[in-house]
Design a protein around this motif. Structure first.
Motif, PDB file in Angstrom:
ATOM      1  N   LYS A   1       0.830  -1.205   0.000  1.00  0.00           N
ATOM      2  CA  LYS A   1       0.000   0.000   0.000  1.00  0.00           C
ATOM      3  C   LYS A   1       0.867   1.258   0.000  1.00  0.00           C
ATOM      4  CE  LYS A   1      -1.276  -0.308   4.967  1.00  0.00           C
ATOM      5  NZ  LYS A   1      -0.188  -1.196   5.383  1.00  0.00           N
TER       6      LYS A   1
ATOM      7  N   PRO B   1      -1.692  -6.603  -0.977  1.00  0.00           N
ATOM      8  CA  PRO B   1      -2.284  -6.633   0.374  1.00  0.00           C
ATOM      9  C   PRO B   1      -2.498  -5.208   0.873  1.00  0.00           C
ATOM     10  CG  PRO B   1       0.078  -7.046   0.514  1.00  0.00           C
ATOM     11  CD  PRO B   1      -0.236  -6.844  -0.953  1.00  0.00           C
ATOM     12  N   TRP B   2      -3.489  -5.028   1.739  1.00  0.00           N
ATOM     13  CA  TRP B   2      -3.826  -3.663   2.173  1.00  0.00           C
ATOM     14  C   TRP B   2      -4.270  -3.672   3.634  1.00  0.00           C
ATOM     15  CZ3 TRP B   2      -3.261  -0.014  -1.877  1.00  0.00           C
ATOM     16  CH2 TRP B   2      -3.505   1.319  -1.520  1.00  0.00           C
ATOM     17  N   GLY B   3      -3.351  -4.001   4.521  1.00  0.00           N
ATOM     18  CA  GLY B   3      -3.615  -3.943   5.961  1.00  0.00           C
ATOM     19  C   GLY B   3      -4.909  -4.648   6.336  1.00  0.00           C
ATOM     20  N   ASP B   4      -5.691  -4.008   7.204  1.00  0.00           N
ATOM     21  CA  ASP B   4      -6.901  -4.685   7.701  1.00  0.00           C
ATOM     22  C   ASP B   4      -8.031  -4.734   6.664  1.00  0.00           C
ATOM     23  OD1 ASP B   4      -7.632  -2.076   7.755  1.00  0.00           O
ATOM     24  OD2 ASP B   4      -8.081  -1.986   9.908  1.00  0.00           O
TER      25      ASP B   4
ATOM     26  N   GLY C   1      -7.502  -6.445   3.918  1.00  0.00           N
ATOM     27  CA  GLY C   1      -7.291  -7.724   3.233  1.00  0.00           C
ATOM     28  C   GLY C   1      -6.390  -7.566   2.028  1.00  0.00           C
TER      29      GLY C   1
ATOM     30  N   PRO D   1      -8.843 -10.586  11.176  1.00  0.00           N
ATOM     31  CA  PRO D   1      -8.283  -9.958  12.380  1.00  0.00           C
ATOM     32  C   PRO D   1      -8.279 -10.931  13.557  1.00  0.00           C
ATOM     33  CG  PRO D   1     -10.036  -8.621  11.418  1.00  0.00           C
ATOM     34  CD  PRO D   1     -10.081  -9.940  10.724  1.00  0.00           C
TER      35      PRO D   1
ATOM     36  N   VAL E   1      -4.886  -7.102  17.986  1.00  0.00           N
ATOM     37  CA  VAL E   1      -3.728  -6.858  17.113  1.00  0.00           C
ATOM     38  C   VAL E   1      -2.547  -6.464  18.007  1.00  0.00           C
ATOM     39  CG1 VAL E   1      -2.797  -5.515  15.200  1.00  0.00           C
ATOM     40  CG2 VAL E   1      -5.196  -6.209  15.173  1.00  0.00           C
TER      41      VAL E   1
ATOM     42  N   ALA F   1       3.970  -8.090   8.834  1.00  0.00           N
ATOM     43  CA  ALA F   1       2.671  -8.615   8.359  1.00  0.00           C
ATOM     44  C   ALA F   1       2.710  -8.809   6.844  1.00  0.00           C
ATOM     45  CB  ALA F   1       1.547  -7.655   8.729  1.00  0.00           C
ATOM     46  N   GLY F   2       3.256  -7.808   6.142  1.00  0.00           N
ATOM     47  CA  GLY F   2       3.337  -7.899   4.680  1.00  0.00           C
ATOM     48  C   GLY F   2       4.257  -9.039   4.246  1.00  0.00           C
TER      49      GLY F   2
ATOM     50  N   CYS G   1      -3.825 -13.935   3.730  1.00  0.00           N
ATOM     51  CA  CYS G   1      -4.494 -13.075   4.728  1.00  0.00           C
ATOM     52  C   CYS G   1      -4.736 -13.811   6.047  1.00  0.00           C
ATOM     53  CB  CYS G   1      -5.825 -12.559   4.174  1.00  0.00           C
ATOM     54  SG  CYS G   1      -5.608 -11.236   2.970  1.00  0.00           S
TER      55      CYS G   1
ATOM     56  N   ALA H   1      -1.293 -13.989   7.742  1.00  0.00           N
ATOM     57  CA  ALA H   1      -0.877 -12.664   8.232  1.00  0.00           C
ATOM     58  C   ALA H   1      -1.780 -12.230   9.398  1.00  0.00           C
ATOM     59  CB  ALA H   1      -0.915 -11.644   7.095  1.00  0.00           C
TER      60      ALA H   1
HETATM   61  P1  ADP Z   1       2.884  -4.237   5.614  1.00  0.00           P
HETATM   62  O1  ADP Z   1       3.353  -4.990   6.824  1.00  0.00           O
HETATM   63  O2  ADP Z   1       3.835  -4.424   4.447  1.00  0.00           O
HETATM   64  O3  ADP Z   1       2.512  -2.810   5.853  1.00  0.00           O
HETATM   65  P2  ADP Z   1       0.000  -4.741   5.257  1.00  0.00           P
HETATM   66  O4  ADP Z   1      -0.274  -3.747   6.352  1.00  0.00           O
HETATM   67  O5  ADP Z   1      -0.568  -4.451   3.921  1.00  0.00           O
HETATM   68  O6  ADP Z   1       1.578  -5.018   5.103  1.00  0.00           O
HETATM   69  O7  ADP Z   1      -0.545  -6.148   5.764  1.00  0.00           O
HETATM   70  C1  ADP Z   1      -0.344  -7.334   5.052  1.00  0.00           C
HETATM   71  C2  ADP Z   1      -1.460  -8.300   5.381  1.00  0.00           C
HETATM   72  O8  ADP Z   1      -1.460  -8.532   6.795  1.00  0.00           O
HETATM   73  C3  ADP Z   1      -2.856  -7.796   5.051  1.00  0.00           C
HETATM   74  O9  ADP Z   1      -3.248  -8.160   3.738  1.00  0.00           O
HETATM   75  C4  ADP Z   1      -3.712  -8.497   6.093  1.00  0.00           C
HETATM   76  O10 ADP Z   1      -4.077  -9.774   5.644  1.00  0.00           O
HETATM   77  C5  ADP Z   1      -2.775  -8.656   7.289  1.00  0.00           C
HETATM   78  N1  ADP Z   1      -3.012  -7.583   8.278  1.00  0.00           N
HETATM   79  C6  ADP Z   1      -2.289  -6.457   8.460  1.00  0.00           C
HETATM   80  N2  ADP Z   1      -2.808  -5.700   9.443  1.00  0.00           N
HETATM   81  C7  ADP Z   1      -3.892  -6.371   9.896  1.00  0.00           C
HETATM   82  C8  ADP Z   1      -4.876  -6.137  10.906  1.00  0.00           C
HETATM   83  N3  ADP Z   1      -4.844  -5.033  11.663  1.00  0.00           N
HETATM   84  N4  ADP Z   1      -5.851  -7.063  11.089  1.00  0.00           N
HETATM   85  C9  ADP Z   1      -5.885  -8.183  10.336  1.00  0.00           C
HETATM   86  N5  ADP Z   1      -4.999  -8.476   9.376  1.00  0.00           N
HETATM   87  C10 ADP Z   1      -4.016  -7.584   9.149  1.00  0.00           C
END
Ligand code: ADP
Ligand code: FRU
Length: 294
Positions: free
Chosen positions: A189, A220-223, A225, A242, A246, A252-253, A278, A281
């Motif tokens: 992201k 991927p885009w954090g929470d 998905g 989730p 958390v 996570a990425g 997902c 992660a």
């Molecule tokens: P990065 O660590 O590179 O910033 P992201 O934040 O995009 O990566 O997260 C990667 C994956 O981790 C997401 O697609 C999601 O499946 C999982 N993830 C990240 N943050 C959360 C969260 N707060 N709750 C649930 N899953 C999460």
């Protein structure tokens, strides 16, 4: 068991301070816990692949000092092969990250230092026997050498059945051009935002014109998905999973990427693969470090 995976990129040491609250400037607090961890995207990818049951190798540059001793022992503990690594002498500094994890929401704030360790060189990469790998995953950096490395991997993949993937993660110019060499492209992201793509679907649309015909784009885009696209499948999505709380989002990425590769290696569908990414992660962010995904 899926085939062997080679991950190319950074190994650093993460000094992780888990804090009661995110510190204000010029404040003073005692952390809840401090851990040294082996970090770096490619190094973390290997940890997760190994925990999931894949055989894997890490390829990167590492200076021969106390930090390498720590990292090497940890690689060995997770049964990750490092025999292809290029060992620099102790006058080079080991890359280090200071990471603040806010225990209230699991956010991770990273301050990274890499003083003088060069990026991986194509000459060194060309000495690796690639025939033993079913998948070669490369962490994107802005470097001429990385273009050459990706070309070597791409040439290899055109003769032998191997998948080459690249991760475009950082908010930097000069990474987009790396997408042309890979058949699977992971974009973060942060990278998307750097290019003005404000959500995951916009990121996929934006990337389409920069990849080979038939390539897979995964974002991927954090929470929220993740989404993925390949021309023969179209756009597929996965929600996030989730955990009850958390706790630690560091890596996570990296977890998502490793788990998605693991799933694709087993010939699952693209949708199943990002769903597994997902889920894995999601489990990771529910605990400290990576062992929670076991
Ligand atoms: P990065 O660590 O590179 O910033 P992201 O934040 O995009 O990566 O997260 C990667 C994956 O981790 C997401 O697609 C999601 O499946 C999982 N993830 C990240 N943050 C959360 C969260 N707060 N709750 C649930 N899953 C999460
Ligand atoms: C997490 C991570 C950390 C490291 C940093 C380097 O994705 O690999 O382990 O400190 O990113 O950018």
């Amino acid at each position: 068991m899926p085939g062997r995976v080679l991950c190319v990129g950074l190994c650093c040491i993460d000094i992780v301070q888990i804090c009661k609250e995110f510190p204000g400037e010029d404040s003073d607090q005692r952390s809840i816990e401090c851990q040294w961890r082996r970090g770096g995207n490619a190094s973390n990818n290997c940890t997760v692949l190994s925990l999931l049951g894949a055989e894997c190798s890490f390829f990167g540059n590492v200076p021969d000092n106390l930090f390498w001793k720590f990292a090497k022992e940890n690689f060995d503990f997770y049964n990750i092969d490092t025999s292809h690594c290029v060992i620099y002498d102790g006058s080079y500094e080991f890359p280090l990250s200071t990471v603040i994890v806010n225990s209230q929401n699991g956010s991770r704030t990273i301050i990274h230092s890499n003083k003088n360790l060069p990026d991986v060189r194509a000459d060194d990469f060309s000495k690796v026997d690639l025939s033993q790998f079913s998948w070669i995953h490369i962490e994107g950096r802005k470097s001429e050498e990385l273009h050459k490395i990706l070309k070597i991997a791409q040439n290899h993949a055109s003769c032998i059945e191997t998948t080459v993937s690249v991760e475009l993660e950082k908010k930097r110019d000069g990474l987009l051009e790396l997408a042309q060499y890979a058949s699977v492209i992971f974009i973060s992201k942060d990278f998307a935002a750097h290019h003005g793509w404000l959500d995951m679907c916009a990121a996929i649309e934006g990337m389409k014109q920069h990849v080979q015909k038939g390539a897979t784009i995964i974002c991927p885009w954090g929470d929220l998905g993740a989404v993925a696209y390949r021309s023969d499948v179209g756009l597929v999505r996965s929600p996030s999973y989730p955990p009850p709380e958390v706790v630690d989002t560091l890596g996570a990425g990296d977890t998502f990427i490793a788990a998605t590769i693991f799933s694709l290696l087993k010939n699952t569908s693209l949708q199943q693969a990002i769903d597994f990414g997902c889920r894995t992660a999601g489990a990771k962010v529910g605990g400290k470090g990576f062992d929670v995904i076991k």
